[in-house]
Design a protein around this motif. Structure first.
Motif, PDB file in Angstrom:
ATOM      1  N   ASP A 121      30.315  15.720  20.118  1.00 24.24           N
ATOM      2  CA  ASP A 121      29.695  16.701  21.003  1.00 24.24           C
ATOM      3  C   ASP A 121      30.044  16.416  22.460  1.00 24.24           C
ATOM      4  OD1 ASP A 121      28.275  18.379  19.182  1.00 24.24           O
ATOM      5  OD2 ASP A 121      26.852  16.746  18.858  1.00 24.24           O
ATOM      6  N   TYR A 122      30.222  17.518  23.209  1.00 26.20           N
ATOM      7  CA  TYR A 122      30.488  17.429  24.638  1.00 26.20           C
ATOM      8  C   TYR A 122      29.733  18.563  25.328  1.00 26.20           C
ATOM      9  CZ  TYR A 122      34.344  14.545  22.905  1.00 26.20           C
ATOM     10  OH  TYR A 122      35.068  13.597  22.255  1.00 26.20           O
ATOM     11  N   GLU A 123      29.909  18.688  26.639  1.00 22.75           N
ATOM     12  CA  GLU A 123      29.267  19.745  27.403  1.00 22.75           C
ATOM     13  C   GLU A 123      30.277  20.362  28.358  1.00 22.75           C
ATOM     14  OE1 GLU A 123      25.804  18.465  29.447  1.00 22.75           O
ATOM     15  OE2 GLU A 123      24.569  18.299  27.629  1.00 22.75           O
ATOM     16  N   THR A 124      30.141  21.688  28.569  1.00 16.47           N
ATOM     17  CA  THR A 124      30.974  22.362  29.545  1.00 16.47           C
ATOM     18  C   THR A 124      30.462  22.067  30.955  1.00 16.47           C
ATOM     19  OG1 THR A 124      29.651  24.388  29.554  1.00 16.47           O
ATOM     20  CG2 THR A 124      31.362  24.199  27.870  1.00 16.47           C
ATOM     21  N   PHE A 130      28.949  21.783  23.126  1.00 18.18           N
ATOM     22  CA  PHE A 130      29.934  22.254  22.156  1.00 18.18           C
ATOM     23  C   PHE A 130      30.545  21.048  21.469  1.00 18.18           C
ATOM     24  CE2 PHE A 130      32.468  21.291  25.827  1.00 18.18           C
ATOM     25  CZ  PHE A 130      33.710  20.878  25.338  1.00 18.18           C
ATOM     26  N   ALA A 131      31.096  21.284  20.297  1.00 13.67           N
ATOM     27  CA  ALA A 131      31.711  20.219  19.513  1.00 13.67           C
ATOM     28  C   ALA A 131      33.215  20.433  19.443  1.00 13.67           C
ATOM     29  CB  ALA A 131      31.134  20.175  18.101  1.00 13.67           C
ATOM     30  N   ILE A 132      33.945  19.352  19.373  1.00 16.63           N
ATOM     31  CA  ILE A 132      35.396  19.380  19.216  1.00 16.63           C
ATOM     32  C   ILE A 132      35.749  18.701  17.897  1.00 16.63           C
ATOM     33  CG2 ILE A 132      37.577  18.435  20.054  1.00 16.63           C
ATOM     34  CD1 ILE A 132      36.707  18.914  22.850  1.00 16.63           C
ATOM     35  N   VAL A 133      36.517  19.410  17.085  1.00 15.46           N
ATOM     36  CA  VAL A 133      37.043  18.846  15.843  1.00 15.46           C
ATOM     37  C   VAL A 133      38.432  18.317  16.145  1.00 15.46           C
ATOM     38  CG1 VAL A 133      37.610  19.274  13.430  1.00 15.46           C
ATOM     39  CG2 VAL A 133      35.740  20.530  14.501  1.00 15.46           C
ATOM     40  N   ALA A 134      38.595  17.012  16.109  1.00 13.81           N
ATOM     41  CA  ALA A 134      39.871  16.374  16.433  1.00 13.81           C
ATOM     42  C   ALA A 134      40.546  15.904  15.151  1.00 13.81           C
ATOM     43  CB  ALA A 134      39.656  15.199  17.377  1.00 13.81           C
ATOM     44  N   ILE A 135      41.851  16.166  15.052  1.00 21.52           N
ATOM     45  CA  ILE A 135      42.661  15.697  13.926  1.00 21.52           C
ATOM     46  C   ILE A 135      43.786  14.846  14.503  1.00 21.52           C
ATOM     47  CG2 ILE A 135      44.090  16.366  11.953  1.00 21.52           C
ATOM     48  CD1 ILE A 135      42.510  18.891  11.727  1.00 21.52           C
ATOM     49  N   PRO A 136      43.681  13.534  14.427  1.00 23.20           N
ATOM     50  CA  PRO A 136      44.667  12.660  15.083  1.00 23.20           C
ATOM     51  C   PRO A 136      46.088  12.828  14.557  1.00 23.20           C
ATOM     52  CG  PRO A 136      42.664  11.440  14.493  1.00 23.20           C
ATOM     53  CD  PRO A 136      42.574  12.784  13.833  1.00 23.20           C
ATOM     54  N   SER A 137      46.261  13.147  13.274  1.00 24.60           N
ATOM     55  CA  SER A 137      47.613  13.226  12.713  1.00 24.60           C
ATOM     56  C   SER A 137      48.448  14.317  13.353  1.00 24.60           C
ATOM     57  CB  SER A 137      47.528  13.458  11.196  1.00 24.60           C
ATOM     58  OG  SER A 137      46.843  14.668  10.912  1.00 24.60           O
ATOM     59  N   THR A 138      47.820  15.399  13.787  1.00 24.55           N
ATOM     60  CA  THR A 138      48.542  16.486  14.450  1.00 24.55           C
ATOM     61  C   THR A 138      48.227  16.582  15.930  1.00 24.55           C
ATOM     62  OG1 THR A 138      46.776  18.020  13.796  1.00 24.55           O
ATOM     63  CG2 THR A 138      48.692  17.844  12.338  1.00 24.55           C
ATOM     64  N   ASP A 139      47.321  15.747  16.420  1.00 28.18           N
ATOM     65  CA  ASP A 139      46.919  15.758  17.821  1.00 28.18           C
ATOM     66  C   ASP A 139      46.352  17.126  18.215  1.00 28.18           C
ATOM     67  OD1 ASP A 139      46.435  14.597  20.222  1.00 28.18           O
ATOM     68  OD2 ASP A 139      48.499  14.549  20.916  1.00 28.18           O
ATOM     69  N   HIS A 140      45.482  17.668  17.339  1.00 27.58           N
ATOM     70  CA  HIS A 140      44.867  18.966  17.577  1.00 27.58           C
ATOM     71  C   HIS A 140      43.381  18.794  17.893  1.00 27.58           C
ATOM     72  CE1 HIS A 140      48.071  21.536  15.275  1.00 27.58           C
ATOM     73  NE2 HIS A 140      48.516  21.021  16.396  1.00 27.58           N
ATOM     74  N   TYR A 141      42.879  19.695  18.737  1.00 31.94           N
ATOM     75  CA  TYR A 141      41.475  19.708  19.125  1.00 31.94           C
ATOM     76  C   TYR A 141      40.971  21.145  18.984  1.00 31.94           C
ATOM     77  CZ  TYR A 141      42.912  15.316  21.288  1.00 31.94           C
ATOM     78  OH  TYR A 141      43.432  14.063  21.501  1.00 31.94           O
ATOM     79  N   SER A 142      39.955  21.343  18.170  1.00 27.31           N
ATOM     80  CA  SER A 142      39.479  22.689  17.858  1.00 27.31           C
ATOM     81  C   SER A 142      38.032  22.863  18.289  1.00 27.31           C
ATOM     82  CB  SER A 142      39.604  22.978  16.358  1.00 27.31           C
ATOM     83  OG  SER A 142      40.955  22.865  15.933  1.00 27.31           O
ATOM     84  N   VAL A 143      37.731  24.076  18.749  1.00 25.61           N
ATOM     85  CA  VAL A 143      36.381  24.472  19.137  1.00 25.61           C
ATOM     86  C   VAL A 143      35.979  25.653  18.277  1.00 25.61           C
ATOM     87  CG1 VAL A 143      34.896  25.271  20.997  1.00 25.61           C
ATOM     88  CG2 VAL A 143      36.753  23.684  21.498  1.00 25.61           C
ATOM     89  N   VAL A 144      34.771  25.621  17.726  1.00 25.12           N
ATOM     90  CA  VAL A 144      34.267  26.674  16.844  1.00 25.12           C
ATOM     91  C   VAL A 144      33.194  27.466  17.580  1.00 25.12           C
ATOM     92  CG1 VAL A 144      33.245  27.184  14.598  1.00 25.12           C
ATOM     93  CG2 VAL A 144      34.734  25.184  14.862  1.00 25.12           C
ATOM     94  N   LEU A 145      33.354  28.781  17.596  1.00 26.64           N
ATOM     95  CA  LEU A 145      32.410  29.674  18.268  1.00 26.64           C
ATOM     96  C   LEU A 145      31.687  30.518  17.228  1.00 26.64           C
ATOM     97  CD1 LEU A 145      34.764  30.957  21.123  1.00 26.64           C
ATOM     98  CD2 LEU A 145      33.199  29.004  21.202  1.00 26.64           C
TER      99      LEU A 145
END
Length: 506
Positions: A121-124, A130-145
């Motif tokens: 969890d983080y904050e704007t 808001f939460a960030i879904v991080a996948i280290p293998s692809t270096d992706h960061y996703s936000v769900v709305l």
């Protein structure tokens, strides 16, 4: 407004370029190479040596060109069968997680390509969590709305047309952001427990209300809501941490996403997503994924959330048991069938084309439809469109078969070029449809088989009405299942051949 007066959508084309005869460009190039080798051997060696070489090359290339069921090649179909047989023989298609399972840390992590995922969890800048879904293998960061669409039942057609146009403009905007590599829209229908309605009815009841008023509120809350369909919609944005071949620090990515998220959320206001757009927290995502893998606990999760929260962590969200079969997927106390988009949809579409596919259905515990988008960066759209147009013109001018189809493809490529020159964006898209039914054991019961058969017929009928080519995810339903969840998984980045290579052929 009549059907003929409504706006029609279309001009969809398959990615990649083609050679003569409608062959994929790599297959066409291999065929040309085989022809050169055959002629070379005929001239410099014996003619029969060249003939044998030609027959061998034709036998090797034919399975790559012949299409069978669901528009798969013979090589593709055989590869799926071999991979599935190997997985069942070695037991890799079966997972038992938890303290008594095979996972090293004894947790219930998500299986497969999402096993490395992390949620925090983080904050704007405005203090919005808001939460960030991080996948280290692809270096992706996703936000769900989480969004709440207004629907189109009591909305004027002109307003709907404007919302569709704004959605296209929003996707075009994503293509202008170099670090946004994916987006998704997930619509899920499930059976409502009725808890939310009971709480909304009983909460306003004053302690000093009359016995008759309390009785009426109790009857109303107990008689409505249960077993009724519930619809939830989520939009996912996926950012990449790679810039010029280098990975950016996570702290820097979090700061950038936090600053840009409010603007991206504001852009959804006029797309029909509703006036209330809220980022999901880590607890929201954990509870959602847990219920997706085991729908039988959905009511308990909702009850706990109405109290003090479930207390589940991300390592508790995955299934305790899963088993991948040829055309279905067993997970905990449920069984799912997953379909993916298997070809270019034919014909034109209206704004209501997907309405039936997105509607709830009896006998299905959860139905999830996920539209996957990969915006093409604006710097690449012009070159891609030009290559596509030249290729379509070459095929239509040189091909002697399927002249009408080649001519239509050339016209579509020309229209795409004109629209891109006018400022339109270019987006790759796909679709994943998941139907989940309740299952009582590790094997399929007779009732579950009947439910799966009914779900297959239902999805087939609904996709046909929407002019969609859906095909079952054979021996890969676990990966397709997790990719259909709103977690921001970009499937081409998880293949053996990375998307950076395959996209170069577009």
């Amino acid at each position: 407004m009549s059907t003929t007066d409504r706006i029609r959508y279309g001009n969809l084309s398959a990615p990649g370029m083609k050679g003569l005869g409608g062959l994929p460009l790599p297959v066409f190039g291999a065929a040309l190479l085989a022809l050169v080798i055959t002629l070379f051997l005929m001239v410099l060696a014996e003619w029969w040596i060249g003939l044998i070489a030609g027959v061998v090359c034709a036998a090797l290339l034919a399975p790559a060109a012949i299409r069978v069921r669901d528009d798969r090649t013979l090589y593709g179909r055989a590869g799926l069968a071999v991979a599935g047989a190997h997985a069942r023989r070695t037991g890799t298609n079966r997972l038992v997680a938890g303290p008594a399972g095979r996972t090293p840390d004894g947790t219930f992590r998500l299986p497969g390509i999402a096993a490395q995922s992390e949620v925090k969890d983080y904050e704007t800048a405005f203090g919005l969590p808001f939460a960030i879904v991080a996948i280290p293998s692809t270096d992706h960061y996703s936000v769900v709305l989480e969004v709440h669409p207004t629907g189109n039942d009591v909305v004027d057609q002109e307003v709907i047309d404007g919302q569709v146009a704004q959605w296209g403009a929003w996707l075009t905007l994503l293509g202008q952001e170099d670090d946004i590599v994916g987006a998704a829209a997930t619509v899920e229908t499930s059976v409502d427990s009725g808890l939310r309605l009971r709480r909304s009815v009983l909460t306003p009841v004053h302690d000093g209300a009359s016995d008759f008023g309390k009785a009426v509120a109790g009857v109303v809350s107990g008689g409505f809501g249960a077993k009724m369909p519930a619809i939830s919609t989520r939009i996912v944005l996926t950012f990449t941490g790679k810039s010029d071949g280098k990975s950016r620090p996570r702290r820097e990515m979090v700061e950038e996403i936090a600053n840009r998220l409010p603007e991206l959320m504001d852009g959804l206001a006029s797309t029909g997503a509703g006036s209330h757009v809220r980022p999901s927290t880590s607890q929201d995502l954990t509870d959602y994924v847990r219920a997706a893998y085991d729908p039988s606990v959905a009511a308990d999760i909702e009850l706990a959330r109405a109290g003090g929260g479930t207390g589940l962590s991300w390592t508790d969200a995955g299934p305790a048991f899963h088993q991948v079969e040829f055309d279905h997927y067993l997970h905990d106390r449920a069984c799912s069938m997953v379909w993916t988009l298997g070809g270019v949809p034919r014909g034109v579409f209206y704004d209501t084309s997907l309405k039936r596919l997105l509607s709830p259905d009896k006998g299905v515990a959860r139905k999830r439809v996920t539209l996957l988008y990969r915006p093409i960066p604006a710097a690449r759209t012009s070159s891609m469109v030009d290559r596509k147009e030249r290729n379509a013109t070459m095929v239509s001018g040189a091909g002697r078969t399927n002249r009408s189809g080649n001519t239509a493809a050339a016209r579509a490529a020309q229209q795409t070029a004109d629209e891109e020159a006018a400022g339109a964006g270019l987006t790759l898209f796909g679709m994943i449809v998941t139907a989940t039914v309740v299952n009582s054991g590790d094997d399929l019961s007779r009732a579950t088989r009947e439910d799966l058969r009914a779900a297959r017929q239902m999805i087939r009928s609904q996709s046909a009405k929407a002019r969609l080519k859906l095909r079952v995810a054979l021996n890969s339903s676990d990966s397709a299942f997790v990719a259909g969840l709103p977690l921001g998984i970009v499937l081409p980045e998880h293949t053996r051949i990375p998307a950076s290579v395959t996209d170069g052929l577009l």
